[in-house]
Scaffold this motif. Sequence first.
Motif, mmCIF file in Angstrom:
data_model
loop_
_atom_site.group_PDB
_atom_site.id
_atom_site.type_symbol
_atom_site.label_atom_id
_atom_site.label_comp_id
_atom_site.label_asym_id
_atom_site.label_seq_id
_atom_site.Cartn_x
_atom_site.Cartn_y
_atom_site.Cartn_z
ATOM 1 N N ASN A 1 28.954 66.792 24.671
ATOM 2 C CA ASN A 1 27.989 66.272 25.642
ATOM 3 C C ASN A 1 28.204 64.787 25.946
ATOM 4 O O ASN A 1 27.334 64.141 26.509
ATOM 5 N N LYS A 2 29.354 64.285 25.541
ATOM 6 C CA LYS A 2 29.734 62.890 25.817
ATOM 7 C C LYS A 2 28.725 61.885 25.246
ATOM 8 O O LYS A 2 28.460 60.831 25.810
ATOM 9 N N ILE A 3 28.137 62.242 24.131
ATOM 10 C CA ILE A 3 27.194 61.367 23.436
ATOM 11 C C ILE A 3 28.006 60.420 22.554
ATOM 12 O O ILE A 3 28.828 60.864 21.760
ATOM 13 N N LYS A 4 27.754 59.136 22.711
ATOM 14 C CA LYS A 4 28.562 58.150 21.976
ATOM 15 C C LYS A 4 27.855 57.608 20.737
ATOM 16 O O LYS A 4 28.479 56.961 19.897
ATOM 17 N N SER A 5 26.542 57.812 20.651
ATOM 18 C CA SER A 5 25.821 57.301 19.481
ATOM 19 C C SER A 5 24.820 58.347 19.003
ATOM 20 O O SER A 5 24.123 58.974 19.804
ATOM 21 N N GLU B 1 31.097 56.473 19.035
ATOM 22 C CA GLU B 1 31.210 55.044 18.725
ATOM 23 C C GLU B 1 30.325 54.637 17.547
ATOM 24 O O GLU B 1 30.652 53.725 16.798
ATOM 25 N N LEU B 2 29.175 55.305 17.426
ATOM 26 C CA LEU B 2 28.230 54.939 16.366
ATOM 27 C C LEU B 2 27.599 56.182 15.746
ATOM 28 O O LEU B 2 27.035 57.018 16.459
ATOM 29 N N ALA B 3 27.695 56.290 14.429
ATOM 30 C CA ALA B 3 26.939 57.294 13.679
ATOM 31 C C ALA B 3 26.051 56.527 12.704
ATOM 32 O O ALA B 3 26.533 55.668 11.960
ATOM 33 N N LYS C 1 37.937 53.846 14.713
ATOM 34 C CA LYS C 1 37.420 53.036 15.821
ATOM 35 C C LYS C 1 35.893 53.051 15.896
ATOM 36 O O LYS C 1 35.294 52.432 16.773
ATOM 37 N N SER C 2 35.250 53.741 14.989
ATOM 38 C CA SER C 2 33.802 53.953 15.082
ATOM 39 C C SER C 2 33.047 53.137 14.042
ATOM 40 O O SER C 2 33.623 52.653 13.076
ATOM 41 N N LYS C 3 31.728 53.027 14.282
ATOM 42 C CA LYS C 3 30.864 52.335 13.330
ATOM 43 C C LYS C 3 30.003 53.370 12.618
ATOM 44 O O LYS C 3 29.462 54.273 13.247
ATOM 45 N N LEU C 4 29.885 53.227 11.299
ATOM 46 C CA LEU C 4 28.997 54.077 10.504
ATOM 47 C C LEU C 4 27.957 53.156 9.865
ATOM 48 O O LEU C 4 28.316 52.207 9.164
ATOM 49 N N TYR D 1 34.970 63.304 10.379
ATOM 50 C CA TYR D 1 34.887 63.547 11.823
ATOM 51 C C TYR D 1 35.222 62.273 12.597
ATOM 52 O O TYR D 1 36.002 62.305 13.546
ATOM 53 N N LEU D 2 34.655 61.168 12.181
ATOM 54 C CA LEU D 2 34.901 59.908 12.904
ATOM 55 C C LEU D 2 36.379 59.536 12.863
ATOM 56 O O LEU D 2 36.906 58.961 13.820
ATOM 57 N N ASN D 3 37.043 59.879 11.778
ATOM 58 C CA ASN D 3 38.465 59.551 11.664
ATOM 59 C C ASN D 3 39.308 60.217 12.742
ATOM 60 O O ASN D 3 40.352 59.696 13.120
#
Length: 178
Positions: free
Chosen positions: A112-116, A153-155, A7-10, A145-147
């Motif tokens: 820390n609830k960081i999304k990007s 949401e964004l790395a 669900k994330s963007k790399l 990790y993203l999997n």
Amino acid sequence: MEVRINKSKLELVEGDITRQDTEAIVNAANSRLAGGGGVDGAIHRAGGPQIMAECKKIGGCPTGEAVITSGGRLKAKYVIHAVGPVYRDGRHGEPELLAGAYKYSLKLASENKIKSIAFPSISTGAYGYPIRNAAEIALSTVINYLNSHPEIELARFVLFSADAYVLYETVLKELTKA
Ligand code: ADP
């Protein structure tokens, strides 16, 4: 280049990490959190003295782990200081320690609830890690990790030269068959 991982963007970009608008940027720190040259110096210069004051309070960070401070005057709200290994010959735990630096950073982001989050190419400057091997570890660790962590949401990897960008792009294509 940009790919979707679950669900994330790399993303891969060429640029300066101090200018990123992600919620967190990652610093390639040393274990004393003492500041230095390269990306570390650039982050402290751009972010101002608040970041170093927080680093002093924390005191240090083992190699292969990471700690978090505020972002001072940076656009990013947080700086995650990750300590990669100094490269010797690859047989002194360097791959595991480099993967650890990325994993710990991501774990701190989740907590820390960081999304990007934006990463530099840890250990591939003064610490001498061969960049192709480092890129394989960096990208595969973040992809793993993203999997299992859609909350990120964004790395983004911010590569400081065209050569580093092309190298990361080649490795990401291999890993994702993109
Ligand atoms: P290390 O000590 O972990 O090797 P360095 O800062 O020496 O850390 O280098 C890590 C990588 O960061 C190198 O590839 C270097 O080119 C890159 N770099 C240096 N300055 C910046 C910057 N402002 N933004 C992004 N990457 C940077």
